[in-house]
Write a protein that holds these residues in place. Structure first.
Motif, PDB file in Angstrom:
ATOM      1  N   SER A 261     -29.762  23.781  -8.616  1.00  8.91           N
ATOM      2  CA  SER A 261     -28.519  23.796  -7.861  1.00  8.91           C
ATOM      3  C   SER A 261     -27.494  22.921  -8.565  1.00  8.91           C
ATOM      4  CB  SER A 261     -28.738  23.286  -6.437  1.00  8.91           C
ATOM      5  OG  SER A 261     -27.507  23.179  -5.740  1.00  8.91           O
ATOM      6  N   CYS A 262     -26.280  23.451  -8.737  1.00  5.43           N
ATOM      7  CA  CYS A 262     -25.231  22.638  -9.347  1.00  5.43           C
ATOM      8  C   CYS A 262     -24.689  21.608  -8.360  1.00  5.43           C
ATOM      9  CB  CYS A 262     -24.105  23.507  -9.898  1.00  5.43           C
ATOM     10  SG  CYS A 262     -23.181  24.390  -8.640  1.00  5.43           S
ATOM     11  N   SER A 263     -25.088  21.708  -7.096  1.00  6.13           N
ATOM     12  CA  SER A 263     -24.733  20.719  -6.082  1.00  6.13           C
ATOM     13  C   SER A 263     -26.002  20.120  -5.500  1.00  6.13           C
ATOM     14  CB  SER A 263     -23.908  21.359  -4.960  1.00  6.13           C
ATOM     15  OG  SER A 263     -23.767  20.474  -3.866  1.00  6.13           O
ATOM     16  N   VAL A 264     -26.099  18.804  -5.512  1.00  6.78           N
ATOM     17  CA  VAL A 264     -27.179  18.115  -4.803  1.00  6.78           C
ATOM     18  C   VAL A 264     -26.701  17.715  -3.411  1.00  6.78           C
ATOM     19  CG1 VAL A 264     -28.657  16.054  -4.810  1.00  6.78           C
ATOM     20  CG2 VAL A 264     -28.259  17.315  -6.926  1.00  6.78           C
ATOM     21  N   GLU A 265     -25.416  17.460  -3.277  1.00  6.34           N
ATOM     22  CA  GLU A 265     -24.867  16.975  -2.018  1.00  6.34           C
ATOM     23  C   GLU A 265     -24.996  18.011  -0.906  1.00  6.34           C
ATOM     24  OE1 GLU A 265     -23.426  16.712  -4.981  1.00  6.34           O
ATOM     25  OE2 GLU A 265     -23.792  14.545  -5.211  1.00  6.34           O
ATOM     26  N   GLU A 266     -24.784  19.304  -1.216  1.00  3.01           N
ATOM     27  CA  GLU A 266     -24.850  20.329  -0.167  1.00  3.01           C
ATOM     28  C   GLU A 266     -26.259  20.475   0.412  1.00  3.01           C
ATOM     29  OE1 GLU A 266     -21.536  23.667  -0.669  1.00  3.01           O
ATOM     30  OE2 GLU A 266     -22.741  23.423  -2.483  1.00  3.01           O
ATOM     31  N   PRO A 267     -27.299  20.665  -0.399  1.00  6.34           N
ATOM     32  CA  PRO A 267     -28.635  20.744   0.205  1.00  6.34           C
ATOM     33  C   PRO A 267     -29.037  19.451   0.906  1.00  6.34           C
ATOM     34  CG  PRO A 267     -28.772  20.782  -2.200  1.00  6.34           C
ATOM     35  CD  PRO A 267     -27.345  20.966  -1.845  1.00  6.34           C
ATOM     36  N   LEU A 268     -28.617  18.308   0.360  1.00  6.83           N
ATOM     37  CA  LEU A 268     -28.947  17.036   0.994  1.00  6.83           C
ATOM     38  C   LEU A 268     -28.286  16.942   2.368  1.00  6.83           C
ATOM     39  CD1 LEU A 268     -30.309  14.250   0.708  1.00  6.83           C
ATOM     40  CD2 LEU A 268     -28.166  13.416  -0.313  1.00  6.83           C
ATOM     41  N   ALA A 269     -27.025  17.348   2.460  1.00  8.40           N
ATOM     42  CA  ALA A 269     -26.314  17.293   3.743  1.00  8.40           C
ATOM     43  C   ALA A 269     -26.979  18.199   4.771  1.00  8.40           C
ATOM     44  CB  ALA A 269     -24.856  17.685   3.542  1.00  8.40           C
ATOM     45  N   ASP A 270     -27.377  19.409   4.367  1.00  6.05           N
ATOM     46  CA  ASP A 270     -28.042  20.310   5.293  1.00  6.05           C
ATOM     47  C   ASP A 270     -29.359  19.713   5.782  1.00  6.05           C
ATOM     48  OD1 ASP A 270     -25.999  22.103   5.075  1.00  6.05           O
ATOM     49  OD2 ASP A 270     -27.185  23.708   4.181  1.00  6.05           O
ATOM     50  N   LEU A 271     -30.129  19.139   4.879  1.00  2.00           N
ATOM     51  CA  LEU A 271     -31.412  18.573   5.265  1.00  2.00           C
ATOM     52  C   LEU A 271     -31.242  17.385   6.201  1.00  2.00           C
ATOM     53  CD1 LEU A 271     -33.295  18.807   1.858  1.00  2.00           C
ATOM     54  CD2 LEU A 271     -33.950  19.947   3.986  1.00  2.00           C
ATOM     55  N   ARG A 272     -30.207  16.582   5.985  1.00  2.00           N
ATOM     56  CA  ARG A 272     -29.948  15.434   6.869  1.00  2.00           C
ATOM     57  C   ARG A 272     -29.720  15.885   8.304  1.00  2.00           C
ATOM     58  NH1 ARG A 272     -29.345  10.590   4.299  1.00  2.00           N
ATOM     59  NH2 ARG A 272     -28.620  10.572   2.137  1.00  2.00           N
ATOM     60  N   GLU A 273     -29.152  17.072   8.472  1.00  2.17           N
ATOM     61  CA  GLU A 273     -28.901  17.587   9.822  1.00  2.17           C
ATOM     62  C   GLU A 273     -30.155  18.162  10.459  1.00  2.17           C
ATOM     63  OE1 GLU A 273     -25.814  20.463   9.718  1.00  2.17           O
ATOM     64  OE2 GLU A 273     -24.242  19.034   9.126  1.00  2.17           O
TER      65      GLU A 273
END
Length: 277
Positions: A261-273
């Protein structure tokens, strides 16, 4: 133990993402990607398995950085990057190579296997290094399945392309389900690449239907447990996180090992929720 060697007792999300920041559509400069990778801590660091880089970028990667090396050439390009990683103390989390001969993917796969065997025989590539072979992003025809057979016979792994820069690059749920079934039928672990930034399937502003990494993981779980193709397709389209999280997902990581994934922040944000990080 390096960051990409997760013990099986870890939560399902540990080491799930290969940081592909320098690849489209992110296209981050390598120095920025290296800084971001080295600066992560806590759950963000645990989520990321390795830094995905092109073989041409290896000379600029600091020693000790776990890398997933994406080869920019064919089978003849396996040995050089493997040697360079060994010389520069770069742990190889994965070596990734795409089959380029669409007319004879099985023959192409055999050439890749021979190149990997040669690199291992020379000592440039460890026997347990994960080698991912990307098959053409088409329906699994006879020739596609024959190539998968070659990959399985050599105990390599598959790489499945789940998105890209246009709508045609995103496989239908039916096609992705067929790929997953083919991999599991051959006991082939796989990784995914592109288009899986978010946990749940969704439609992009451009109108393209994206898969979700949580849904793919859950679909892999039920496929392994013997679900029908129709049931796997249904789960791939599921947007209900509690239903997906109710499955035993950690075991599915034996097969769906990671995604780029070129974004780590997006999957991390989803998992935090969704889960306790």
């Amino acid at each position: 133990m390096t960051r990409f060697e997760e013990p099986p007792t870890d939560p399902f999300w540990v080491g799930l993402v290969d940081d592909a920041a320098t690849f489209p559509p992110g296209d981050a400069p390598l120095d920025q990607a290296l800084t971001a990778y080295a600066g992560r801590s806590g759950p963000a660091a645990r989520l990321v398995r390795s830094l995905a880089v092109r073989d041409t970028d290896l000379p600029a990667v600091p020693s000790g950085t776990p890398v997933s090396v994406v080869l920019t050439g064919g089978a003849g390009q396996v040995l050089g990057p493997a040697r360079l990683c060994a010389q520069r103390d770069l742990p190889i989390a994965g070596l990734e190579i795409a089959l380029r001969d669409v007319e004879d993917p099985a023959g192409n796969a055999r050439r890749v296997v021979a190149a990997v065997d040669a690199a291992r025989a020379e000592g440039a590539l460890d026997e347990d290094t994960r080698v991912f072979v990307e098959l053409p992003a088409t329906d699994p025809t006879h020739s596609w399945l024959a190539a998968a057979d070659e990959v399985a016979a050599a105990e390599l792994r598959l790489k499945l392309r789940t998105g890209g820069l246009d709508a045609e690059a995103f496989p239908t749920p039916e096609r992705l389900a067929a790929w997953i079934d083919a991999a599991l039928d051959r006991e082939l672990p796989f990784k995914c690449t592109a288009g899986l930034h978010r946990a749940l399937p969704h439609t992009s502003p451009e109108g393209w239907r994206h898969h979700g990494f949580l849904a793919v993981l859950a679909a892999t779980r039920i496929a392994f447990d013997g679900a029908s193709r129709a049931e796997v397709v249904e789960v791939l389209g599921c947007g209900d996180a509690p239903d997906l999280l109710a499955l035993e997902l950690a075991g599915a990581r034996r097969w769906f090992s990671s995604f780029g994934s070129c974004s780590v922040e997006e999957p991390l944000a989803d998992l935090r929720e969704m889960v306790d990080l």
